[in-house]
Design an enzyme around this catalytic site. Structure first.
Site, PDB file in Angstrom:
ATOM      1  N   TYR A 161     -31.842 -25.192   7.706  1.00  0.00           N
ATOM      2  CA  TYR A 161     -32.791 -24.332   6.707  1.00  0.00           C
ATOM      3  C   TYR A 161     -32.220 -23.764   5.596  1.00  0.00           C
ATOM      4  O   TYR A 161     -32.905 -23.073   4.790  1.00  0.00           O
ATOM      5  CB  TYR A 161     -33.240 -23.590   7.874  1.00  0.00           C
ATOM      6  CG  TYR A 161     -32.277 -22.379   8.401  1.00  0.00           C
ATOM      7  CD1 TYR A 161     -31.259 -22.791   9.356  1.00  0.00           C
ATOM      8  CD2 TYR A 161     -32.155 -21.135   8.006  1.00  0.00           C
ATOM      9  CE1 TYR A 161     -30.309 -21.743   9.704  1.00  0.00           C
ATOM     10  CE2 TYR A 161     -31.177 -20.226   8.169  1.00  0.00           C
ATOM     11  CZ  TYR A 161     -30.248 -20.472   8.990  1.00  0.00           C
ATOM     12  OH  TYR A 161     -29.428 -19.758   9.540  1.00  0.00           O
ATOM     13  N   THR A 163       0.710  -1.075  -0.107  1.00  0.00           N
ATOM     14  CA  THR A 163       0.051   0.076  -0.113  1.00  0.00           C
ATOM     15  C   THR A 163       0.819   1.216   0.037  1.00  0.00           C
ATOM     16  O   THR A 163       0.527   2.135  -0.393  1.00  0.00           O
ATOM     17  CB  THR A 163      -0.794   0.096   1.294  1.00  0.00           C
ATOM     18  OG1 THR A 163      -1.499  -1.317   1.400  1.00  0.00           O
ATOM     19  CG2 THR A 163      -1.885   0.959   1.244  1.00  0.00           C
TER      20      THR A 163
HETATM   21  C1  LIG Z   1      -1.678  -4.370  -0.158  1.00  0.00           C
HETATM   22  C2  LIG Z   1      -3.430  -4.297   0.380  1.00  0.00           C
HETATM   23  N1  LIG Z   1      -3.586  -5.473   1.222  1.00  0.00           N
HETATM   24  C3  LIG Z   1      -5.045  -5.282   1.735  1.00  0.00           C
HETATM   25  C4  LIG Z   1      -5.728  -4.138   1.754  1.00  0.00           C
HETATM   26  C5  LIG Z   1      -7.025  -3.982   2.333  1.00  0.00           C
HETATM   27  O1  LIG Z   1      -8.103  -4.658   1.626  1.00  0.00           O
HETATM   28  P1  LIG Z   1      -9.667  -4.447   2.170  1.00  0.00           P
HETATM   29  O2  LIG Z   1      -9.961  -3.013   1.994  1.00  0.00           O
HETATM   30  O3  LIG Z   1     -10.394  -5.194   0.804  1.00  0.00           O
HETATM   31  O4  LIG Z   1      -9.723  -5.031   3.468  1.00  0.00           O
HETATM   32  C6  LIG Z   1      -5.271  -3.036   0.972  1.00  0.00           C
HETATM   33  C7  LIG Z   1      -6.202  -1.883   0.981  1.00  0.00           C
HETATM   34  O5  LIG Z   1      -7.156  -1.606   0.735  1.00  0.00           O
HETATM   35  C8  LIG Z   1      -3.921  -3.018   0.455  1.00  0.00           C
HETATM   36  O6  LIG Z   1      -3.365  -1.978  -0.168  1.00  0.00           O
END
Ligand SMILES: Cc1ncc(COP(=O)(O)O)c(C=O)c1O
Length: 242
Positions: free
Chosen positions: A100, A15
């Site tokens: 169910y 990220t």
């Molecule tokens: C590398 C990475 N992994 C996981 C996520 C989190 O995913 P989510 O928002 O679907 O929980 C993010 C950001 O959304 C991300 O950049």
């Protein structure tokens, strides 16, 4: 609890910077120690759509499980998370029977049973919009969008590299570029970001790397033009104290 790793979680597209872990080397280590390899490809996974860039995910096919978020390089509204497993038996722990919902005789008679596909019983039809996008744009169409934004990141990195007043963190692996005004301290970098946000001029992210704070441009809009990037860099330069 026998002292060896059971799962290694790698990231294909962090990220903060879009960095991709060395997947083949991690897969080798996992194989040597009998551990599973999970790859968080939430951001980087859609490189697979691009013939030009999919090589960056070499080794992904050796993962036992992969997560993808098509709300990033898939242009979906949230939620658009996907889990892929290399054998469907990996989903067995999710199998539950509730009379169910999926009584045995109904299942045997062929009635669809989605309980084993998700931790949640009640869920929105998130897969529908993704299926529509794939059907409408196709893999090539999505690949072209991926190429477009990754190309923009390369262009931005090149501009920063040649800019006398800005420092580039690294060549982008994906569509994220980290940079900072060359002579600013971390407080000033944070203040530039907040000012641009408060003034409604630019929404930049922030990330720590190499012990310093960086401005983060995550390029996900395929309609962005090189001139937009120049304007953004001018704004950063103009708001940096001398
Ligand atoms: C590398 C990475 N992994 C996981 C996520 C989190 O995913 P989510 O928002 O679907 O929980 C993010 C950001 O959304 C991300 O950049």
């Amino acid at each position: 609890l026998t002292g060896h790793p059971v799962l290694v979680a790698a990231t294909a597209g962090t990220t903060d910077s879009g960095a991709i872990d060395p997947l083949p080397a991690l897969a080798d280590v996992c194989a040597a120690h009998g551990a599973d390899l999970h790859v968080d490809a939430a951001y980087g996974g859609p490189l697979l759509f691009s013939d030009r860039r999919r090589h960056a995910l070499h080794g992904l096919d050796r993962a036992h499980s992969v997560t993808l978020d098509l709300h990033k390089l898939g242009w979906q509204p949230v939620a658009a998370g996907l889990l892929a497993v290399h054998r469907t038996s990996r989903l067995d722990p999710l199998q539950h029977t509730a009379d169910y919902l999926n009584s045995h005789d109904d299942t045997e008679a062929g009635l669809p049973d989605l309980l084993g596909r998700s931790l949640r019983t009640t869920r929105r039809p998130d897969a529908f919009k993704m299926a529509v996008t794939l059907r409408a744009l196709g893999r090539d169409g999505l690949g072209a969008l991926v190429d477009q934004v990754c190309g923009l990141a390369d262009t931005l990195a090149e501009k920063i590299h040649h800019h006398p007043a800005l420092t580039l963190h690294a060549r982008p692996a994906l569509s994220t570029v980290l940079f900072r005004p060359a002579d600013a301290d971390d407080e000033q970098v944070a203040a530039v970001r907040r000012t641009l946000l408060d003034d409604g001029h630019a929404v930049l992210g922030r990330a720590h790397a190499q012990g310093r704070l960086w401005l983060k441009a995550t390029l996900l809009n395929p309609h962005t033009q090189p001139g937009d990037l120049d304007r953004m860099l001018k704004l950063v330069e103009g708001h940096t104290p001398r």
